[in-house]
Design a protein around this motif. Structure first.
Motif, PDB file in Angstrom:
ATOM      1  N   ARG A 265       0.700   1.709  10.496  1.00 36.74           N
ATOM      2  CA  ARG A 265       0.910   2.202   9.285  1.00 36.74           C
ATOM      3  C   ARG A 265      -0.410   2.400   8.476  1.00 36.74           C
ATOM      4  N   LEU A 266      -1.478   1.557   8.597  1.00 36.92           N
ATOM      5  CA  LEU A 266      -2.560   1.944   7.860  1.00 36.92           C
ATOM      6  C   LEU A 266      -3.208   3.515   8.369  1.00 36.92           C
ATOM      7  N   ARG A 267      -3.176   3.678   9.876  1.00 40.90           N
ATOM      8  CA  ARG A 267      -3.561   5.010  10.271  1.00 40.90           C
ATOM      9  C   ARG A 267      -2.798   6.270   9.590  1.00 40.90           C
ATOM     10  N   GLU A 268      -1.537   5.833   9.512  1.00 39.68           N
ATOM     11  CA  GLU A 268      -0.543   6.924   8.831  1.00 39.68           C
ATOM     12  C   GLU A 268      -0.926   7.205   7.307  1.00 39.68           C
ATOM     13  N   VAL A 269      -1.149   5.880   6.717  1.00 40.04           N
ATOM     14  CA  VAL A 269      -1.617   5.973   5.135  1.00 40.04           C
ATOM     15  C   VAL A 269      -2.990   7.013   5.181  1.00 40.04           C
ATOM     16  N   LEU A 270      -3.828   6.749   5.918  1.00 41.94           N
ATOM     17  CA  LEU A 270      -5.120   7.380   5.789  1.00 41.94           C
ATOM     18  C   LEU A 270      -5.038   8.780   6.263  1.00 41.94           C
ATOM     19  N   GLN A 271      -4.191   9.136   7.253  1.00 37.36           N
ATOM     20  CA  GLN A 271      -4.287  10.702   7.491  1.00 37.36           C
ATOM     21  C   GLN A 271      -3.229  11.244   6.657  1.00 37.36           C
ATOM     22  N   ALA A 272      -2.395  10.613   6.107  1.00 38.07           N
ATOM     23  CA  ALA A 272      -1.506  11.367   4.939  1.00 38.07           C
ATOM     24  C   ALA A 272      -2.273  11.668   3.606  1.00 38.07           C
ATOM     25  N   ALA A 273      -3.338  10.843   3.618  1.00 38.95           N
ATOM     26  CA  ALA A 273      -4.143  11.014   2.422  1.00 38.95           C
ATOM     27  C   ALA A 273      -5.229  12.304   2.607  1.00 38.95           C
ATOM     28  N   GLY A 274      -5.174  12.600   4.053  1.00 37.39           N
ATOM     29  CA  GLY A 274      -6.142  13.772   4.399  1.00 37.39           C
ATOM     30  C   GLY A 274      -7.489  13.532   4.655  1.00 37.39           C
ATOM     31  N   THR A 286     -10.838   3.243  10.841  1.00 35.92           N
ATOM     32  CA  THR A 286     -11.907   3.807  10.499  1.00 35.92           C
ATOM     33  C   THR A 286     -11.866   5.628  10.521  1.00 35.92           C
ATOM     34  N   VAL A 287     -12.451   5.906   9.143  1.00 29.16           N
ATOM     35  CA  VAL A 287     -12.283   7.508   8.908  1.00 29.16           C
ATOM     36  C   VAL A 287     -13.711   7.901   8.727  1.00 29.16           C
ATOM     37  N   ARG A 288     -14.056   9.314   9.174  1.00 26.79           N
ATOM     38  CA  ARG A 288     -15.209   9.717   9.073  1.00 26.79           C
ATOM     39  C   ARG A 288     -14.892  10.558   7.702  1.00 26.79           C
ATOM     40  N   LEU A 319      -6.536  -4.253   6.708  1.00 24.27           N
ATOM     41  CA  LEU A 319      -5.171  -4.039   6.572  1.00 24.27           C
ATOM     42  C   LEU A 319      -4.667  -4.949   5.184  1.00 24.27           C
ATOM     43  N   ALA A 320      -3.623  -4.247   4.560  1.00 29.28           N
ATOM     44  CA  ALA A 320      -2.968  -4.457   3.432  1.00 29.28           C
ATOM     45  C   ALA A 320      -2.265  -5.825   3.795  1.00 29.28           C
ATOM     46  N   GLY A 321      -1.927  -7.011   3.077  1.00 32.86           N
ATOM     47  CA  GLY A 321      -1.389  -7.875   3.379  1.00 32.86           C
ATOM     48  C   GLY A 321       0.105  -8.145   2.968  1.00 32.86           C
ATOM     49  N   LEU A 329      -2.917   0.575  -2.193  1.00 33.67           N
ATOM     50  CA  LEU A 329      -3.984   1.426  -1.545  1.00 33.67           C
ATOM     51  C   LEU A 329      -3.288   2.938  -1.716  1.00 33.67           C
ATOM     52  N   GLU A 330      -2.095   3.201  -1.269  1.00 33.32           N
ATOM     53  CA  GLU A 330      -1.529   4.664  -1.074  1.00 33.32           C
ATOM     54  C   GLU A 330      -1.998   5.309  -2.750  1.00 33.32           C
ATOM     55  N   ALA A 331      -1.858   4.545  -3.763  1.00 33.54           N
ATOM     56  CA  ALA A 331      -2.033   5.251  -5.136  1.00 33.54           C
ATOM     57  C   ALA A 331      -3.472   5.280  -5.252  1.00 33.54           C
ATOM     58  N   ALA A 332      -4.210   4.329  -4.833  1.00 28.29           N
ATOM     59  CA  ALA A 332      -5.672   4.514  -5.058  1.00 28.29           C
ATOM     60  C   ALA A 332      -6.397   5.620  -4.176  1.00 28.29           C
ATOM     61  N   LEU A 333      -5.743   5.780  -3.085  1.00 29.89           N
ATOM     62  CA  LEU A 333      -6.172   6.958  -2.188  1.00 29.89           C
ATOM     63  C   LEU A 333      -5.863   8.257  -2.852  1.00 29.89           C
ATOM     64  N   ALA A 334      -4.804   8.273  -3.378  1.00 26.43           N
ATOM     65  CA  ALA A 334      -4.473   9.676  -4.007  1.00 26.43           C
ATOM     66  C   ALA A 334      -5.215   9.869  -5.218  1.00 26.43           C
TER      67      ALA A 334
END
Length: 339
Positions: A265-274, A286-288, A319-321, A329-334
């Motif tokens: 799920r975390l990987r999907e959230v990060l990739q969805a954020a671009g 981890t992202v670059r 990971l979120a708990g 996390l999703e809102a903060a990334l956006a």
């Protein structure tokens, strides 16, 4: 002193946001840790006893032979700091990027640290050409690596070990993040001369505050390590909690399944954020990015703390708990990426 994740008090002071409002994703520690029971009063009142059965429990949990030397330690960090003192100054290979305490500790003890990158071991390496090992006396490997999540297969590590030990060398394998993927562990081969495996309760079990871990090694190394650490290196309460956690196999099985789903799920959230995904493990992703500190600051302004690896241009997310934390996390990334 090197910087690490989990510096929450520092973030509170810098950003002026109360501690209770932070979502700390900087450590790569299981957010749903093993449930610690009440500790009997006697455990607090007596000195730790080495014959309490903990070493046998560690061997059974890790898959090590009953004849392997086991040294309980106050977190694998204690072993990372002590092992360099057991050898005369030599050349030591350290993975880059990787947990920097390894290189720091060997360098402080007078050893020459040789950075080992993917051009030797990864996709850029050619076949099984292991000649790069011949310039080393010790190779430290982090498996899975932190922060890339890369896993080197046991067969490759054993091949490296064989080449090193022909010249009296060591292979030190840090398995702090291995518990979620135990099939890749080298613990079943522990006891071979020159093979040293470090394990910890801090990450998978979510018990970083207990400072509990173990070293599996041949008896010569183990005896030297015990001498350096001295009596009672691991406190009684930590030994008690460690024994209880390692024997709770039902919790371990359920946690592995839950961690993998959370990592996906975390990987999907990060990739969805671009963000550009570069690797991870069941405990972190981890992202670059060109400017990791800038993005980390954007998130910190919203009380979301992540781990910056400035030199390699990486950000590591734990990971979120719970569902509320995932939404935060999703809102903060956006907000951060659109800023």
């Amino acid at each position: 002193m090197l910087e690490h994740g989990g510096r929450l008090n520092e973030a509170v002071e810098r950003w002026g946001i109360p501690r209770s409002q932070w979502l700390d994703l900087s450590t790569g520690i299981n957010p749903v840790g093993w449930p610690v029971p009440d500790i009997p009063a006697e455990v607090w009142q007596r000195l730790p006893e080495a014959d309490d059965g903990l070493e046998a429990i560690v061997r059974e949990w890790s898959g090590a032979s009953s004849s392997v030397a086991c040294v309980p330690v106050p977190g694998s960090q204690a072993a990372i700091m002590a092992l360099p003192g057991l050898r005369k100054p030599c050349r030591v290979g350290i993975p880059v990027p990787g947990y920097r305490e390894h290189g720091y500790s060997w360098r402080r003890s007078g050893h020459t640290v040789v950075p080992i990158g993917p051009e030797q071991t990864g996709a850029g390496a050619s076949g099984c050409d292991d000649r790069w090992l011949d310039r080393l006396d010790v190779l430290v490997w982090i498996n899975p690596n932190n922060p890339t999540g890369e896993i080197i297969p046991p067969s490759t590590l054993l091949r490296w070990h064989e080449r090193l030990t022909k010249r009296g060398g060591w292979l030190v394998v840090d398995e702090a993040f291995m518990d979620a993927t135990p099939a890749f562990s080298l613990c079943s081969r522990a006891g071979l001369p020159g093979l040293i495996v470090l394990r910890s309760l801090g990450k998978f079990f979510g018990l970083a505050g207990a400072r509990a871990g173990a070293v599996l090694a041949d008896f010569a190394v183990a005896d030297s390590l015990r001498t350096v650490l001295g009596p009672w290196p691991l406190g009684g309460p930590a030994r008690y909690v460690m024994a209880q956690a390692l024997t709770d196999t039902d919790w371990q099985f359920q946690s592995r399944d839950g961690l993998q789903r959370s990592a996906d799920r975390l990987r999907e959230v990060l990739q969805a954020a671009g963000l550009t995904y570069t690797g991870g493990s069941p405990l972190f992703q981890t992202v670059r990015t060109d400017n990791p500190q800038f993005l980390a600051d954007q998130l910190a302004a919203q009380a979301v703390l992540v781990r910056v690896f400035e030199q390699s241009g990486m950000l590591r997310f734990g990971l979120a708990g719970n569902e509320s934390q995932w939404r935060r996390l999703e809102a903060a990334l956006a907000t951060s990426i659109c800023a």
